[in-house]
Design a protein around this motif. Structure first.
Motif, PDB file in Angstrom:
ATOM      1  N   GLY A 236       0.773  -1.226   0.000  1.00  0.00           N
ATOM      2  CA  GLY A 236       0.000   0.000   0.000  1.00  0.00           C
ATOM      3  C   GLY A 236       0.808   1.282   0.000  1.00  0.00           C
ATOM      4  N   LEU A 237       2.062   1.208  -0.437  1.00  0.00           N
ATOM      5  CA  LEU A 237       2.929   2.391  -0.410  1.00  0.00           C
ATOM      6  C   LEU A 237       3.208   2.946  -1.804  1.00  0.00           C
ATOM      7  N   ALA A 238       2.419   2.531  -2.801  1.00  0.00           N
ATOM      8  CA  ALA A 238       2.689   2.940  -4.183  1.00  0.00           C
ATOM      9  C   ALA A 238       2.713   4.454  -4.341  1.00  0.00           C
ATOM     10  N   GLU A 239       1.801   5.143  -3.670  1.00  0.00           N
ATOM     11  CA  GLU A 239       1.732   6.598  -3.825  1.00  0.00           C
ATOM     12  C   GLU A 239       2.874   7.314  -3.107  1.00  0.00           C
ATOM     13  N   ASP A 240       3.589   6.601  -2.262  1.00  0.00           N
ATOM     14  CA  ASP A 240       4.709   7.207  -1.530  1.00  0.00           C
ATOM     15  C   ASP A 240       6.043   7.031  -2.238  1.00  0.00           C
ATOM     16  N   ILE A 241       6.062   6.280  -3.336  1.00  0.00           N
ATOM     17  CA  ILE A 241       7.313   6.074  -4.068  1.00  0.00           C
ATOM     18  C   ILE A 241       7.693   7.362  -4.793  1.00  0.00           C
ATOM     19  N   MET A 242       8.934   7.765  -4.645  1.00  0.00           N
ATOM     20  CA  MET A 242       9.393   8.997  -5.279  1.00  0.00           C
ATOM     21  C   MET A 242      10.753   8.788  -5.927  1.00  0.00           C
ATOM     22  N   SER A 243      11.010   9.569  -6.952  1.00  0.00           N
ATOM     23  CA  SER A 243      12.289   9.534  -7.651  1.00  0.00           C
ATOM     24  C   SER A 243      13.132  10.728  -7.220  1.00  0.00           C
ATOM     25  N   VAL A 244      14.366  10.740  -7.673  1.00  0.00           N
ATOM     26  CA  VAL A 244      15.262  11.849  -7.339  1.00  0.00           C
ATOM     27  C   VAL A 244      14.821  13.112  -8.059  1.00  0.00           C
ATOM     28  N   THR A 245      15.215  14.245  -7.517  1.00  0.00           N
ATOM     29  CA  THR A 245      14.919  15.509  -8.175  1.00  0.00           C
ATOM     30  C   THR A 245      15.804  15.666  -9.409  1.00  0.00           C
ATOM     31  N   GLU A 246      15.312  16.414 -10.348  1.00  0.00           N
ATOM     32  CA  GLU A 246      16.068  16.697 -11.572  1.00  0.00           C
ATOM     33  C   GLU A 246      16.528  18.159 -11.571  1.00  0.00           C
ATOM     34  N   PRO A 247      17.653  18.472 -12.212  1.00  0.00           N
ATOM     35  CA  PRO A 247      18.539  17.549 -12.926  1.00  0.00           C
ATOM     36  C   PRO A 247      19.414  16.752 -11.966  1.00  0.00           C
ATOM     37  N   ARG A 248      19.761  15.540 -12.378  1.00  0.00           N
ATOM     38  CA  ARG A 248      20.593  14.684 -11.541  1.00  0.00           C
ATOM     39  C   ARG A 248      22.057  14.948 -11.894  1.00  0.00           C
ATOM     40  N   ILE A 249      22.692  15.778 -11.076  1.00  0.00           N
ATOM     41  CA  ILE A 249      24.096  16.147 -11.304  1.00  0.00           C
ATOM     42  C   ILE A 249      24.945  15.569 -10.171  1.00  0.00           C
ATOM     43  N   VAL A 250      25.941  14.786 -10.525  1.00  0.00           N
ATOM     44  CA  VAL A 250      26.859  14.192  -9.554  1.00  0.00           C
ATOM     45  C   VAL A 250      28.275  14.585  -9.951  1.00  0.00           C
ATOM     46  N   PHE A 251      29.083  14.924  -8.954  1.00  0.00           N
ATOM     47  CA  PHE A 251      30.456  15.345  -9.199  1.00  0.00           C
ATOM     48  C   PHE A 251      31.444  14.290  -8.705  1.00  0.00           C
ATOM     49  N   LEU A 252      32.619  14.332  -9.284  1.00  0.00           N
ATOM     50  CA  LEU A 252      33.762  13.577  -8.785  1.00  0.00           C
ATOM     51  C   LEU A 252      34.772  14.584  -8.250  1.00  0.00           C
ATOM     52  N   ARG A 253      35.192  14.402  -6.999  1.00  0.00           N
ATOM     53  CA  ARG A 253      36.180  15.285  -6.400  1.00  0.00           C
ATOM     54  C   ARG A 253      37.571  14.729  -6.701  1.00  0.00           C
ATOM     55  N   ARG A 254      38.292  15.442  -7.524  1.00  0.00           N
ATOM     56  CA  ARG A 254      39.611  14.977  -7.972  1.00  0.00           C
ATOM     57  C   ARG A 254      40.670  15.947  -7.470  1.00  0.00           C
ATOM     58  N   ASP A 255      41.351  15.541  -6.413  1.00  0.00           N
ATOM     59  CA  ASP A 255      42.439  16.360  -5.863  1.00  0.00           C
ATOM     60  C   ASP A 255      42.008  17.802  -5.638  1.00  0.00           C
ATOM     61  N   GLY A 256      40.838  17.961  -5.011  1.00  0.00           N
ATOM     62  CA  GLY A 256      40.355  19.287  -4.654  1.00  0.00           C
ATOM     63  C   GLY A 256      39.474  19.950  -5.689  1.00  0.00           C
ATOM     64  N   GLU A 257      39.403  19.424  -6.894  1.00  0.00           N
ATOM     65  CA  GLU A 257      38.586  20.013  -7.966  1.00  0.00           C
ATOM     66  C   GLU A 257      37.322  19.185  -8.161  1.00  0.00           C
ATOM     67  N   MET A 258      36.195  19.862  -8.356  1.00  0.00           N
ATOM     68  CA  MET A 258      34.926  19.192  -8.615  1.00  0.00           C
ATOM     69  C   MET A 258      34.716  19.083 -10.124  1.00  0.00           C
ATOM     70  N   VAL A 259      34.595  17.850 -10.620  1.00  0.00           N
ATOM     71  CA  VAL A 259      34.393  17.604 -12.042  1.00  0.00           C
ATOM     72  C   VAL A 259      33.077  16.838 -12.205  1.00  0.00           C
ATOM     73  N   PRO A 260      32.165  17.311 -13.050  1.00  0.00           N
ATOM     74  CA  PRO A 260      30.901  16.591 -13.239  1.00  0.00           C
ATOM     75  C   PRO A 260      31.139  15.185 -13.785  1.00  0.00           C
ATOM     76  N   LEU A 261      30.374  14.233 -13.259  1.00  0.00           N
ATOM     77  CA  LEU A 261      30.406  12.883 -13.810  1.00  0.00           C
ATOM     78  C   LEU A 261      29.888  12.948 -15.238  1.00  0.00           C
ATOM     79  N   PRO A 262      30.627  12.404 -16.210  1.00  0.00           N
ATOM     80  CA  PRO A 262      30.162  12.479 -17.598  1.00  0.00           C
ATOM     81  C   PRO A 262      28.775  11.858 -17.770  1.00  0.00           C
ATOM     82  N   GLU A 263      27.944  12.488 -18.563  1.00  0.00           N
ATOM     83  CA  GLU A 263      26.629  11.932 -18.836  1.00  0.00           C
ATOM     84  C   GLU A 263      26.770  10.593 -19.550  1.00  0.00           C
ATOM     85  N   GLY A 264      25.814   9.724 -19.302  1.00  0.00           N
ATOM     86  CA  GLY A 264      25.811   8.447 -20.003  1.00  0.00           C
ATOM     87  C   GLY A 264      26.809   7.440 -19.480  1.00  0.00           C
ATOM     88  N   MET A 265      27.321   7.645 -18.257  1.00  0.00           N
ATOM     89  CA  MET A 265      28.262   6.678 -17.698  1.00  0.00           C
ATOM     90  C   MET A 265      27.498   5.553 -17.016  1.00  0.00           C
TER      91      MET A 265
END
Length: 405
Positions: A6-35
């Motif tokens: 009975g929890l179907a109406e409570d299912i939710m997805s993430v907010t858009e846009p879905r942007i995730v970063f990789l922290r590389r030696d102090g720099e934030m680089v967006p995860l390439p799309e389509g990975m």
């Protein structure tokens, strides 16, 4: 399962846009799309990303020309991908993504147990990159993120399951009482002894405990299985949640969070990544606040074992340096998981085969849970459903055995 309760109406997805970063030696680089987990499903974003230098991209492209590398023996994901794609892809992408899920380095994790699709890709297409690009072209468009949760949190699913079970006549539960041992009597019935001294007799037993706990329960009767169960290593992790006033950030945090792709141990962050929970899931924090969740992996075990205030201080410094927080958090929470994160190291499937052989004469003992064939929530649900179906079938309840979802 959520819909069934009975929890179907409570299912939710993430907010858009879905942007995730990789922290590389102090720099934030967006995860390439389509990975995917480790491979591009779209060529353009991978070519354009700042995550890799051009020589590193060309080294990854060499995969297109390399012969097959895997034989019949299992191999670590790190060794396999380093051969095919080069070290940069390991350090800056594969280890943060896959190692972050399992809380340990991919230099330990098994290709066959964790990413069997890599073997399939090489068998079918020889080149991992070409196989991944082909799968990307075949994938349905506009499917959105696969990640889902419940508005009230995933704990609502457990509460709904318990409510469902408690409504059934004959259901009993024991809370706050440890199990000590599992044996069988001369008639083949299972006998579970509790720390309270109570002994529960059952036709069938489902052991949904972590492998080391299961080993302790059955070692008196099946020592060979216990040895193999203990050979499945488990890591310790912790999750630290911090709540801030929005004004604590001179520039509002962007995206759903980041994974740590820094190289070397000097100055490395204590966390494998952070989720900005209030950005990823709508309604997770009051307006005017930011909720951040930091994941401390096995490599931070020494820190996790320290008092709460020391752990909080280390995470606060990390968030200040990475996200720019200029105030102390208004909320601090920590959850420690000691030796509970299974690590599917090289040879994991062989260990499972050893366990199954050692328990072959105990067909009414069923193993379930994250220690065996998947650590994700869907994997664990599938494991539990299979054990429930086998249990009901053995008891002759064939109608219920076909409806365990």
């Amino acid at each position: 399962m959520a819909s069934r309760f009975g929890l179907a109406e409570d299912i939710m997805s993430v907010t858009e846009p879905r942007i995730v970063f990789l922290r590389r030696d102090g720099e934030m680089v967006p995860l390439p799309e389509g990975m995917g987990l480790v491979l591009p499903t779209r060529l353009g974003p991978f070519v354009r990303t700042r995550l890799f230098t051009w020589p590193q991209k060309l080294r990854a492209g060499l995969d297109v020309f390399l012969p097959r590398y895997l034989d019949q023996e299992d191999m670590s994901i790190g060794r396999f991908l380093r051969h095919r794609l080069g070290s940069a892809v390991i350090e800056r992408l594969a280890d943060p993504l896959i190692g972050g899920i399992y809380g340990t380095s991919i230099e330990e994790l098994s290709v066959d147990a964790v990413l069997p699709m890599l073997r399939d890709y090489e068998d079918e297409s020889r080149s991992l990159v070409l196989a991944s690009l082909l799968s990307g072209r075949k994938a349905p468009k506009g499917g959105g993120s696969p990640f889902r949760t419940l508005r009230g949190g995933l704990g609502d699913l457990i509460d709904a399951l318990l409510t469902h079970l408690r409504a059934h006549q004959g259901f009993e539960e024991r809370l706050g009482c440890a199990a000590v041992s599992l044996t069988t009597d001369h008639e083949g019935a299972s006998r579970l002894r509790l720390a309270s001294g109570e002994v529960i007799t059952a036709d069938v037993a489902v052991l949904a405990t972590p492998a080391p706990v299961t080993a302790t329960l059955i070692e008196g009767e099946r020592p060979a299985a216990a040895v193999a169960l203990r050979a499945i290593p488990h890591a310790s992790t912790a999750v630290v949640s911090m709540g801030y006033r929005a004004e604590a950030f001179p520039e509002p945090p962007v995206g759903h969070g980041f994974l740590d792709a820094s190289t070397g141990e000097s100055g490395r962050s204590p966390s494998s990544g952070c989720t900005i929970t209030s950005h990823k899931w709508a309604g997770r924090a009051p307006d005017g606040t930011v909720l951040i969740r930091s994941f401390l992996p096995e490599r931070s075990r020494a820190l996790v074992s320290r008092p709460d205030n020391e752990v909080f201080a280390a995470v606060e410094r990390d968030i200040a340096e990475t996200c720019g927080a200029t105030e102390e958090p208004i909320l601090r929470r920590i959850a420690r998981w000691d030796n509970l994160m299974p690590k599917y190291t090289v040879g994991h499937k062989d260990r499972l085969a050893t366990i199954e052989a050692a328990l072959a004469d105990r067909p009414r003992w069923h193993l379930a849970g994250a220690s065996y064939r998947g650590v994700g929530l869907p994997d664990c649900i599938t494991s539990g459903q299979a054990a429930a179906a086998a249990t009901l079938a053995q008891r002759g309840d064939t109608a219920s055995a076909t409806d365990t979802g």
